[in-house]
Design an enzyme around this catalytic site. Structure first.
Site, PDB file in Angstrom:
ATOM      1  N   ARG A  29       0.825  -1.218   0.000  1.00 38.09           N
ATOM      2  CA  ARG A  29       0.000   0.000   0.000  1.00 38.09           C
ATOM      3  C   ARG A  29       0.860   1.269   0.000  1.00 38.09           C
ATOM      4  O   ARG A  29       0.606   2.183  -0.786  1.00 38.09           O
ATOM      5  CB  ARG A  29      -0.966  -0.006   1.192  1.00 38.09           C
ATOM      6  CG  ARG A  29      -2.151  -0.951   1.039  1.00 38.09           C
ATOM      7  CD  ARG A  29      -3.040  -0.914   2.265  1.00 38.09           C
ATOM      8  NE  ARG A  29      -2.304  -1.265   3.474  1.00 38.09           N
ATOM      9  CZ  ARG A  29      -2.721  -1.000   4.704  1.00 38.09           C
ATOM     10  NH1 ARG A  29      -3.862  -0.368   4.902  1.00 38.09           N
ATOM     11  NH2 ARG A  29      -2.005  -1.372   5.740  1.00 38.09           N
ATOM     12  N   ASN A  47      -6.542  -2.132   2.217  1.00 44.00           N
ATOM     13  CA  ASN A  47      -6.570  -3.580   2.403  1.00 44.00           C
ATOM     14  C   ASN A  47      -8.019  -4.026   2.448  1.00 44.00           C
ATOM     15  O   ASN A  47      -8.847  -3.422   3.145  1.00 44.00           O
ATOM     16  CB  ASN A  47      -5.894  -3.973   3.720  1.00 44.00           C
ATOM     17  CG  ASN A  47      -4.392  -4.039   3.612  1.00 44.00           C
ATOM     18  OD1 ASN A  47      -3.849  -4.112   2.522  1.00 44.00           O
ATOM     19  ND2 ASN A  47      -3.709  -4.013   4.740  1.00 44.00           N
TER      20      ASN A  47
END
Length: 761
Positions: A29, A47
């Site tokens: 990320r 997520n």
């Protein structure tokens, strides 16, 4: 003006992108965030379950370049398995953000393994000017604990055991800084806010000392045994050059012969002790940091007390900051063995460790970061220039692999060297090595690990797969569960585990050699030749049955096996088994004559035990397969001769007659031929007769693919001998590399069989 704005919006695109694979706990990320900023992409990343979801906007060409970048060159620890792209109506995002995570019970799940300390973190730990100087829990997005601390998905701090620690303002700034390599590092901490060490006596009393690591080093240098809490559990450690300390550890742990593993300071120290090739060095230095079985080079007296009667020794390099710090003194090698009593599971909870290991360790170096799931060290070796997993655990698990089933399945594995597998959405998930389920504590951890993985995956298994042997504790555990039950013959599971690893579906010749497994005729198999698929098999050959007396006791006392074989040959047992008292031999032969407590076995493993006993290498074993292992370790690889052998046929089955092979061994013993030559000739004979059996089966059944499986193929010499012969015969051959050939691979095979059966249904 309005016209230009409308045109600008029309030229831009919006997409929802779902990326599945090993994409959490790897800095993915933060990487996406920074690439989005560089590419002027707007939107967000989050997520979602165990996947990563992006909602992105930008110029079509820009988005294409951005996606190519994040998919083709992701962070080193990541593995991308599947990508979904959906076009959506343009929204007009103003910036790019990392959004809060969300769960996704139905999505693909990929769980990251624990990762060794990265060079950047190690540099900080050893830098006296750094705020994390000598901090044992230093980590970043590229390294540190993952699976062992994970309670549930997604992989966020509040779902791990690090939730017990509140980040300080400095760690918070790192966590939220997109330019920092600790950006969204879930286990991030420092000496001000993270886990801490304690040093205790073996009765749990704290040792007051400013520098606990230095004190631990001093204790090790003084010959003390220290239980050290690591990533996945406790190790029992002592100075590898202190023979008295090692002998004390063996005595206290009730482990008189089984090899210990070594942790050495660095690769240079490893090269001082062992012969290391380029592939072995690469594995040693990898971020998985397994134990690697290496050829000994150091003085015999140094390593023989660590690995008695072995040509190889298991070596690993430090993989946590704490390990590196223990080598800051003069110690260059530590015995680092699993923190358990003999045959018990590795300890991982502080209070239980002190209770269970207090009689073994003098001191305990513990920390207060909880381990949610214990994970042993992985063990690997290099065979024919390929990495071969002996024990799949820390760094290598959970292991995710494709499997052709959409059903939710749980495969419970064998009883010894146990693992289990779960499956959903066309993927299987193999657990870490757990051990012998006959041990109560191991069975308890086995149940906990199953529950944990099922919860992580959001699984509700509809199919439960177990061994054909209903007396196995794993099979009995299956009866406590709801769902359709499928029993899989042990050796078929071995064969299919190799087929699953190598993605084989068409018929193969399966050569399965091991010690024990219940056959469909109620006898004990272990020297099997199959022709079959994942769904079904035909037994086309085997080692001729021998009647063995003593039940499970015979496996622990190879002299009973040797007596059983020799008695069947009408050979005078006392003539070769001179070290066994006459009364004991008579008791076994009388029991054989009366068929009392006897079983019929086609096991190649038992034949190896027999020869080891005849050569007086080992009459009683103290660990699994010890006699066979020591038989391999004495052989002279320069010997090319082999004994005579006979292959008969009965009821359409090829049968290898063991009598002619053993007669050759016995004649050599009478002639006082050195055991190293006898062992080599015996190994060559097993290899030779196996190759001839394969040739006959190949010709009769018109199958050219051969898979080799079963615990006997841990024997590197035998495996290499057969592989070399198969190359000459132009066979397509396959052996285990990523899935262990021993009973740890059974659960994978069970899953493969169930998937094939359900696919037909």
């Amino acid at each position: 003006m309005n016209h230009k704005n409308n045109f600008s919006e029309i030229s831009k695109r919006r997409y929802i992108v779902k990326i599945s694979g090993m994409v959490q706990g790897v800095g993915y990320r933060p990487y996406i965030y920074n690439q989005a900023k560089l590419s002027n992409i707007k939107g967000w990343v989050s997520n979602h379950g165990s996947s990563v979801v992006l909602d992105i906007e930008g110029e079509r060409k820009t988005i294409k370049g951005f996606l190519i970048k994040i998919i083709k060159t992701p962070p080193d620890l990541s593995t991308i398995e599947k990508i979904r792209l959906l076009s959506k109506e343009y929204k007009g995002y103003l910036d790019f953000q990392i959004k809060s995570s969300s769960s996704d019970a139905k999505g693909l799940k990929f769980i990251g393994g624990d990762v060794a300390t990265c060079p950047q973190c190690l540099e900080e730990v050893l830098n006296i000017h750094d705020t994390r100087y000598h901090y044992p829990f230093t980590t970043c997005t590229a390294c540190g604990p993952r699976y062992s601390i994970l309670r549930k998905l997604p992989y966020d701090r509040n779902n791990t055991t690090m939730d017990d620690f509140q980040m300080c303002p400095s760690c918070e700034r790192e966590y939220n800084d997109s330019t920092n390599r600790r950006f969204h590092t879930q286990p991030n901490s420092c000496p001000n806010c993270g886990p801490s060490l304690s040093l205790l006596t073996n009765v749990g009393k704290k040792v007051a000392f400013i520098n606990l690591i230095q004190k631990t080093i001093d204790l090790l240098q003084r010959g003390k045994i220290v239980a050290i809490k690591g990533l996945g559990g406790y190790h029992l450690a002592c100075d590898a050059e202190n023979q008295e300390a090692i002998k004390a550890l063996r005595k206290r742990k009730n482990r008189p012969h089984k090899p210990f593993a070594l942790m050495v300071k660095d690769i240079e120290a490893a090269k001082e002790l062992c012969v290391i090739n380029e592939i072995e060095e690469k594995i040693l230095l990898s971020n998985k940091r397994p134990i690697v079985l290496l050829e000994k080079k150091a003085p015999k007296e140094l390593l023989d007390v660590i690995d008695p009667n072995m040509k190889k020794v298991g070596v690993m390099l430090p993989y946590t900051p704490l390990h590196y710090l223990l080598f800051q003194g003069t110690i260059t090698a530590l015995v680092m063995t699993s923190g358990n009593a003999s045959s018990a599971p590795i300890q991982y909870e502080n209070h239980e460790a002190i209770e269970k290991l207090g009689r073994i360790a003098d001191y305990f170096l513990i920390h207060n970061r909880d381990i949610h799931i214990p994970v042993e060290d992985s063990v690997v070796k290099v065979v024919n220039d390929k990495e071969v997993l002996v024990r799949r655990a820390r760094g290598y698990t959970p292991f995710t692999f494709p499997i052709n089933t959409s059903e939710e399945v749980l495969a419970l594995g064998a009883e010894e060297k146990s693992t289990f597998c779960a499956a959903e959405n066309q993927y299987g998930y193999m657990s870490q090595y757990l051990g012998d389920l006959k041990d109560f504590d191991t069975h308890r951890i086995y149940e906990k690990a199953i529950e944990n993985l099922i919860n992580l995956l959001g699984l509700k298994p509809k199919i439960i797969v177990h061994d054909y042997n209903g007396s196995y504790l794993s099979s009995q555990y299956a009866e406590t569960m709801t769902g359709k039950k499928i029993a899989v013959q042990h050796h078929h599971a071995h064969m299919v585990s190799c087929m699953v690893e190598h993605k084989l579906f068409s018929p193969v010749i399966g050569v399965v050699f091991d010690g024990t497994g219940l056959g469909t005729d109620g006898k004990i198999w272990g020297g099997e030749f199959f022709v079959g698929t994942r769904e079904r098999f035909s037994r086309v050959g085997h080692l001729k049955y021998a009647t063995i007396q003593g039940g499970n006791q015979a496996i622990k006392e190879p002299w009973r096996i040797a007596t059983s074989y020799i008695h069947a040959m009408d050979y005078h047992e006392k003539k070769v088994l001179k070290v066994i008292d006459e009364k004991s031999i008579n008791a076994v032969t009388q029991a054989l004559d009366q068929n009392f407590n006897c079983f019929e076995s086609s096991s190649v493993g038992r034949l190896f035990d027999c020869v080891a006993s005849l050569l007086n290498l080992r009459q009683k074993i103290t660990y699994d397969a010890q006699a066979a292992i020591e038989l391999e370790n004495i052989l002279d690889p320069s010997v090319k001769e082999y004994y005579g052998y006979d292959i008969g046929e009965e009821n359409g089955l090829y049968q290898i007659d063991y009598k002619s092979i053993l007669m050759g061994v016995l004649k050599d013993i009478e002639k006082q031929v050195p055991p190293s030559l006898i062992s080599a000739r015996f190994h060559n004979t097993i290899g030779k007769v196996t190759l001839e059996m394969i040739s006959r089966i190949k010709e009769r059944y018109r199958v050219n693919r051969v898979v080799l499986s079963g615990g006997v193929f841990e024997n590197t010499y035998l495996l290499s001998y057969i592989v070399k012969g198969l190359k000459k015969r132009n066979c397509d051959f396959y052996y285990h590399q990523q899935i262990p050939t021993n009973d740890s691979g059974i659960s994978v095979g069970q899953l493969g069989v169930a998937a094939a059966i359900e696919g037909k249904g």
